[in-house]
Design a protein around this motif. Structure first.
Motif, mmCIF file in Angstrom:
data_model
loop_
_atom_site.group_PDB
_atom_site.id
_atom_site.type_symbol
_atom_site.label_atom_id
_atom_site.label_comp_id
_atom_site.label_asym_id
_atom_site.label_seq_id
_atom_site.Cartn_x
_atom_site.Cartn_y
_atom_site.Cartn_z
ATOM 1 N N TRP A 268 -7.859 -5.763 -17.449
ATOM 2 C CA TRP A 268 -9.252 -5.419 -17.223
ATOM 3 C C TRP A 268 -9.390 -3.899 -17.196
ATOM 4 O O TRP A 268 -8.434 -3.169 -17.434
ATOM 5 N N ASN A 279 -14.808 -10.602 -12.603
ATOM 6 C CA ASN A 279 -14.049 -10.369 -11.371
ATOM 7 C C ASN A 279 -14.395 -11.312 -10.219
ATOM 8 O O ASN A 279 -13.483 -11.762 -9.502
ATOM 9 N N ASP A 317 -15.230 -4.310 -6.058
ATOM 10 C CA ASP A 317 -15.173 -5.713 -6.469
ATOM 11 C C ASP A 317 -14.272 -6.562 -5.570
ATOM 12 O O ASP A 317 -14.061 -7.740 -5.845
ATOM 13 N N LEU A 319 -10.993 -6.536 -5.011
ATOM 14 C CA LEU A 319 -9.817 -7.023 -5.731
ATOM 15 C C LEU A 319 -8.577 -6.739 -4.895
ATOM 16 O O LEU A 319 -7.869 -5.740 -5.092
#
Length: 373
Positions: A268, A279, A317, A319
């Protein structure tokens, strides 16, 4: 949206496949375009991986490009009049040695006609084959309408046209395959083959093997051959090749460090809008299954100056897994090792290190994890 972008690429190809230089021989492109004003900049650059960018200014009614390309490096080029992207000012162009002409009434590249060596004649023949096909009548008008809707961000309008666009794309792919097989010695065969969207690499390999040796002496053919080789090493059922890349703190992380777990290697980038849209699905899967021997390893294709944007995107996001990158954009070493040519892209690896799935997006990822965990 994926197929829409492919449709735009397909629209450009018949009008654009038109040049490449083997050997260190001069290639001249002479454009004569009605009402093209003098003093505009024309930019051209290779799609073959080098970073060379060149430019020339127009004279009244045209421009002339002269360039040299190394032996066997024939490739796609983008030629663009002016910096902003407009409706008719950019064209994808396949360059080979010789003198090529572009003639048109404008504006810019609209309805341009090309002349020149055999590869230009082949391109014109291919374009004529598509133009006269009964199942493709009205294709240009359809793409123009989709361009307009895309610019207006009319998702509903684009969705309504999707079935007809898909039908035409499949018809075009079928005719393209036939044309390639009927012209195995043509230099544009491998470039055309590389753009067939729904064909597997195994199917492409079957056609590629029927091309003559000389037809494979160009950039697109070499890239396709590389993809075929890599696919044999990274196909489903293969052991995932190991790699090592630094994480966000500069610490080396290797794929083998995750042996014993199911790991999703997720390619990504912070600048990739579809990636950022995907995501949340990866986050949901991670949150649901990370306690069941599953994790994610993010590989970012961010740019050399993009570390802060990369780190911000990870935070924004949510992550919360391991991330690595060499910040080399499309030249990311892991992406090249796995022949990643578009993102988002991923592969799911089992605890033994075997690749068991690829490109799981949306609900597909959750369904596959529910199946194996």
């Amino acid at each position: 949206m994926k197929h829409y972008k492919q449709a735009i690429a397909a629209l450009l190809l018949p009008a654009a496949l038109t040049t490449v230089v083997q050997a260190q021989q001069n290639t001249t492109i002479t454009a004569t375009i009605k009402d093209l004003p003098a003093g505009q900049w024309v930019y051209w650059s290779s799609q073959g991986g080098d970073d060379r960018r060149d430019s020339v200014q127009t004279t009244a009614g045209g421009f002339t490009i002269k360039t040299n390309i190394a032996p066997g490096e024939a490739d796609f080029y983008i030629i663009k009049i002016g910096k902003p992207y407009g409706e008719h000012n950019v064209i994808l162009y396949y360059l080979d040695k010789g003198n090529i002409t572009i003639k048109g009434n404008g504006p810019q590249f609209k309805d341009a006609v090309f002349g020149g060596p055999q590869f230009v004649k082949d391109n014109n023949d291919y374009a004529a084959t598509l133009k006269k096909a009964p199942g493709l009548q009205g294709r240009a008008e359809l793409y123009e309408k989709m361009n307009k809707l895309y610019a207006e961000k009319d998702s509903a309008g684009l969705a309504a046209l999707q079935p007809e666009m898909e039908r035409m794309r499949k018809e075009s792919d079928s005719l393209t395959k036939q044309w390639i097989l009927q012209h195995p010695a043509s230099g544009i065969g491998a470039p055309l083959l590389s753009y067939l969207s729904d064909m597997t690499l195994e199917e492409k390999e079957s056609i590629f093997n029927k091309l003559s040796a000389s037809a494979k002496e160009n950039g697109p053919a070499k890239r396709l051959a590389y993809s075929i080789r890599v696919n044999k090493l990274t196909g489903i059922g293969s052991m995932a090749p190991d790699f090592t890349q630094n994480d966000t703190l500069g610490k080396p992380v290797s794929l083998k460090d995750f042996r014993g777990k199911y790991v999703l290697v997720d390619f990504w980038a912070s600048w990739c809008v579809p990636c950022r849209g995907e995501n949340p699905n990866v986050v949901a899967a991670f949150n649901k299954y990370n306690s069941k021997n599953f994790t994610v390893l993010g590989v970012s294709l961010d740019q050399p100056t993009g570390k802060e944007k990369w780190l911000n995107a990870i935070h924004q996001d949510n992550l919360t897994w391991t991330h690595v990158s060499d910040l080399k954009f499309w030249n990311n070493a892991v992406a090249k090792q796995y022949d990643i040519r578009s993102i988002p892209s991923n592969l799911l690896i089992d605890p033994s290190g075997k690749i068991i799935a690829k490109d799981l997006h949306g609900d597909e990822l959750e369904k596959k994890l529910a199946e194996v965990l």
